[in-house]
Design a protein around this motif. Structure first.
Motif, short mmCIF file in Angstrom:
data_model
loop_
_atom_site.label_atom_id
_atom_site.label_comp_id
_atom_site.label_asym_id
_atom_site.label_seq_id
_atom_site.Cartn_x
_atom_site.Cartn_y
_atom_site.Cartn_z
N PHE B 300 0.80 -1.23 0.00
CA PHE B 300 0.00 0.00 0.00
C PHE B 300 0.83 1.27 0.00
CE2 PHE B 300 -2.83 -3.17 2.11
CZ PHE B 300 -3.72 -3.28 1.06
N GLY B 301 2.16 1.13 0.07
CA GLY B 301 3.04 2.29 -0.06
C GLY B 301 2.66 3.41 0.89
N ALA B 302 2.51 4.61 0.34
CA ALA B 302 2.27 5.80 1.15
C ALA B 302 0.90 5.79 1.82
CB ALA B 302 2.41 7.06 0.28
N GLU B 303 0.01 4.84 1.42
CA GLU B 303 -1.33 4.80 2.02
C GLU B 303 -1.44 3.77 3.15
OE1 GLU B 303 -4.59 5.09 -0.89
OE2 GLU B 303 -4.02 7.19 -0.65
N SER B 304 -0.37 2.99 3.40
CA SER B 304 -0.50 1.89 4.37
C SER B 304 -0.82 2.40 5.77
CB SER B 304 0.76 1.01 4.37
OG SER B 304 1.90 1.77 4.69
N GLY B 305 -0.22 3.53 6.17
CA GLY B 305 -0.49 4.06 7.50
C GLY B 305 -1.94 4.52 7.65
N MET B 306 -2.45 5.18 6.62
CA MET B 306 -3.83 5.68 6.65
C MET B 306 -4.83 4.51 6.67
SD MET B 306 -6.56 6.21 4.35
CE MET B 306 -5.95 6.59 2.70
N LEU B 307 -4.58 3.52 5.80
CA LEU B 307 -5.47 2.35 5.76
C LEU B 307 -5.42 1.61 7.10
CD1 LEU B 307 -4.57 1.03 2.20
CD2 LEU B 307 -6.72 2.11 2.89
N GLY B 308 -4.21 1.47 7.63
CA GLY B 308 -4.07 0.75 8.90
C GLY B 308 -4.73 1.50 10.05
N ALA B 309 -4.67 2.83 10.00
CA ALA B 309 -5.34 3.62 11.04
C ALA B 309 -6.85 3.38 11.00
CB ALA B 309 -5.02 5.10 10.86
N ALA B 310 -7.41 3.28 9.78
CA ALA B 310 -8.84 2.97 9.66
C ALA B 310 -9.14 1.58 10.20
CB ALA B 310 -9.29 3.09 8.20
N LEU B 311 -8.24 0.63 9.95
CA LEU B 311 -8.41 -0.72 10.49
C LEU B 311 -8.35 -0.72 12.01
CD1 LEU B 311 -6.29 -2.75 7.90
CD2 LEU B 311 -8.73 -3.08 8.39
N LEU B 312 -7.49 0.11 12.57
CA LEU B 312 -7.42 0.27 14.03
C LEU B 312 -8.76 0.74 14.57
CD1 LEU B 312 -4.11 2.19 14.76
CD2 LEU B 312 -4.72 -0.09 15.62
N ALA B 313 -9.33 1.74 13.89
CA ALA B 313 -10.63 2.26 14.32
C ALA B 313 -11.70 1.18 14.30
CB ALA B 313 -11.03 3.44 13.42
N ALA B 314 -11.56 0.26 13.35
CA ALA B 314 -12.53 -0.84 13.24
C ALA B 314 -12.21 -1.99 14.18
CB ALA B 314 -12.56 -1.35 11.79
N GLY B 315 -11.10 -1.87 14.94
CA GLY B 315 -10.76 -2.91 15.91
C GLY B 315 -10.12 -4.13 15.29
N ALA B 316 -9.55 -3.99 14.09
CA ALA B 316 -8.97 -5.15 13.40
C ALA B 316 -7.70 -5.65 14.07
CB ALA B 316 -8.66 -4.78 11.94
N ASP B 317 -7.18 -4.90 15.01
CA ASP B 317 -5.95 -5.35 15.70
C ASP B 317 -6.27 -6.23 16.90
OD1 ASP B 317 -7.12 -3.01 16.86
OD2 ASP B 317 -5.30 -2.70 18.04
N ARG B 318 -7.55 -6.41 17.21
CA ARG B 318 -7.87 -7.16 18.43
C ARG B 318 -8.26 -8.61 18.11
NH1 ARG B 318 -10.45 -2.13 19.66
NH2 ARG B 318 -12.43 -2.98 19.03
#
Lengths: 318, 318
Positions: B300-318
């Motif tokens: 995802f290059g320059a967008e990986s942090g932004m996409l991952g932040a959205a995943l964090l908001a969705a609780g995908a890290d839990r």
């Protein structure tokens, strides 16, 4: 009814310790064996005879066997992939032992076993994130990450001793193709090397006199003379301690652990080793992690691998 | 009913990217901001205005916000402990943003967010053990250990960029008291430094001519000239790549990962960077781990942090 006792076997590169361990980590019988320069069949016979000996001395039925082995494991296949000290690469060693003793056998890297013991009941108790380094002939390592004993994709990790800290440093040797690994600068042999250098430089020290008298300068001798107060021997230990500190600073920055436990033969030097290591960690590690970590000797010392192997047999790592 | 879209915000040291991201990781609106040399209130205003902008452009209701920040987090308190680029240390930044936008806000280190995106849907998909290194102004890092995004005892880890690979190497600088860290030898500024040295040594190269013409030798320029085929610029990239290989060899030995993902601005050099890195890993890492790992650029290059932040908001890290 109390869960059955387990047999833990710590199979080192030079010797073996087996014990019957109950659910409270009390040891009810111990067996020692030499294990140097053996063939595969001799290793198997040695392990089986030690298991038979402690099993006969156990107060009751034994539920299983745990084996800690100094090797890189492929846990998906139950096979040792690489071992510097024992001729067991490619061998499903646990299966072979299970066949001979008629008990279930769990196998893991010896340092993972030691980490498990220290985490469940020793210096890393009640932590979620911890690292163990056992410094002896080489460096073994174990890691607890967010409340679980972690070993990597197929179970070969961690090998923190083979983390480069000095890219152009000494060759690591043995099966490791690398140079400047932590193990190349922090180990019993590295301590002996520093001891020999300081013995030559300081002929009037106890270390220098030992060399002049024809004694072999080993890590154990350097440690003994350091405890006796010889400044040259203490400096040799401190040099190893400072390199250990570089390695621990890395571990602290990478893992943000609550505790780093140091075990293995070289920890016999105690604070003479750990104090210089802590100084380097204070100078090098990132402040938030550095200020939250304890750096301590192992609780179970030479028995941590055996105790941890018994815990493995009991499934304490799951 | 599909889960609501989330807003991901990647707050870098120099710029900000926000986006509305649905459950399929499709981006429905983006906002860009400069974020250099701001006060705390300016940083807050910038973040809030970017969130407001993309929220207004979202196709429906938004469920929450994820923030990726280049800092060491204390996740137990929701506070940034240390940030080189932003004046947010000691601030409960997520709470302040939540108060302003009226949405739940999840906060994490930006590289942890990027790791999450690459693991859930990118270059580290379907792995249990993976490491991400984002090489830009410095090095950010994330780790997946046995199927979980792992961050250490209080969430400040991993900081693999601050792993020493050359104990007597250059000072790391900024808030890091260390020297010879991976970040001190692998980064955009390190690439520019190697580029300047090679420009002076090889006056007849494109790099040398650029220096003679008074152009500033930046990492981006070195990368551009390397892609254009200039051997001097390619050698500068290769030098950084070889140091990156030393760091990746360490990561491979420590974590036994299935994949190491390399992102950040410097990965713009692509195979010119990764090929020398892979060569060093092949030469230095332990064979069982080395033979099982892929070393690949981020998806995802320059967008990986932004996409991952959205995943964090969705609780995908839990």
């Amino acid at each position: 009814m109390a869960p059955p006792a387990m047999i833990g076997v710590d199979l080192g590169g030079t010797k073996l310790l087996a014990g019957v361990v109950d659910a409270d980590l009390q040891v009810h019988a111990r067996a020692h064996r030499a294990a140097q320069a053996l063939t595969l069949n001799e290793v198997l016979d040695t392990v089986v005879s030690a298991i038979d000996e402690v099993r006969a001395a156990a107060p009751g039925e034994v539920g299983g066997v745990g084996l800690g082995i100094p090797c890189l494991m492929d846990r998906t296949r139950g096979v040792a992939m690489m071992s510097v000290h024992l001729p067991i690469a490619g061998v499903p060693f646990g299966d072979l032992v299970a066949e001979r003793v008629g008990l279930p056998v769990a196998v893991d890297n010896d340092a993972n076993a030691a980490m498990l013991a220290e985490w469940q009941a020793g210096a890393a108790r009640e932590t979620t994130d911890a690292v163990l380094l056992t410094v002896g002939t080489g460096i073994g390592s174990g890691m607890v990450v967010e409340g679980r004993l972690a070993r990597g994709a197929f179970g070969a990790g961690p090998e923190i001793g083979h983390m480069v800290v000095d890219a152009d440093g000494p060759e690591c040797g043995g099966a490791c193709p690398n140079r400047g690994c932590l193990e190349a600068v922090v180990s019993g042999p590295a301590l002996a090397r520093e001891g020999r250098e300081l013995a030559r430089e300081r002929a009037d020290s106890a270390l220098g006199r030992a060399l002049a008298a024809g004694r072999e300068i080993t890590g154990a001798l350097v440690t003994e003379l350091a405890h006796d107060g010889d400044p040259a021997a203490q400096e040799a230990v401190a040099r190893i301690g400072r390199w250990l500190g570089v390695g621990i600073a890395n571990v602290v920055n990478i893992f943000n652990p609550q505790v780093v436990v140091v075990g293995g033969g070289v920890i016999g030097a105690g604070e003479l080793l750990l104090a210089p290591a802590r100084e380097v960690v204070a100078a090098r590690a990132l402040p938030p992690m550095r200020d939250a970590v304890r750096i301590v000797p192992s609780t179970f010392g030479a028995e941590s691998g055996m105790l941890g192997a018994a815990l493995l047999a009991a499934g304490a790592d799951r």
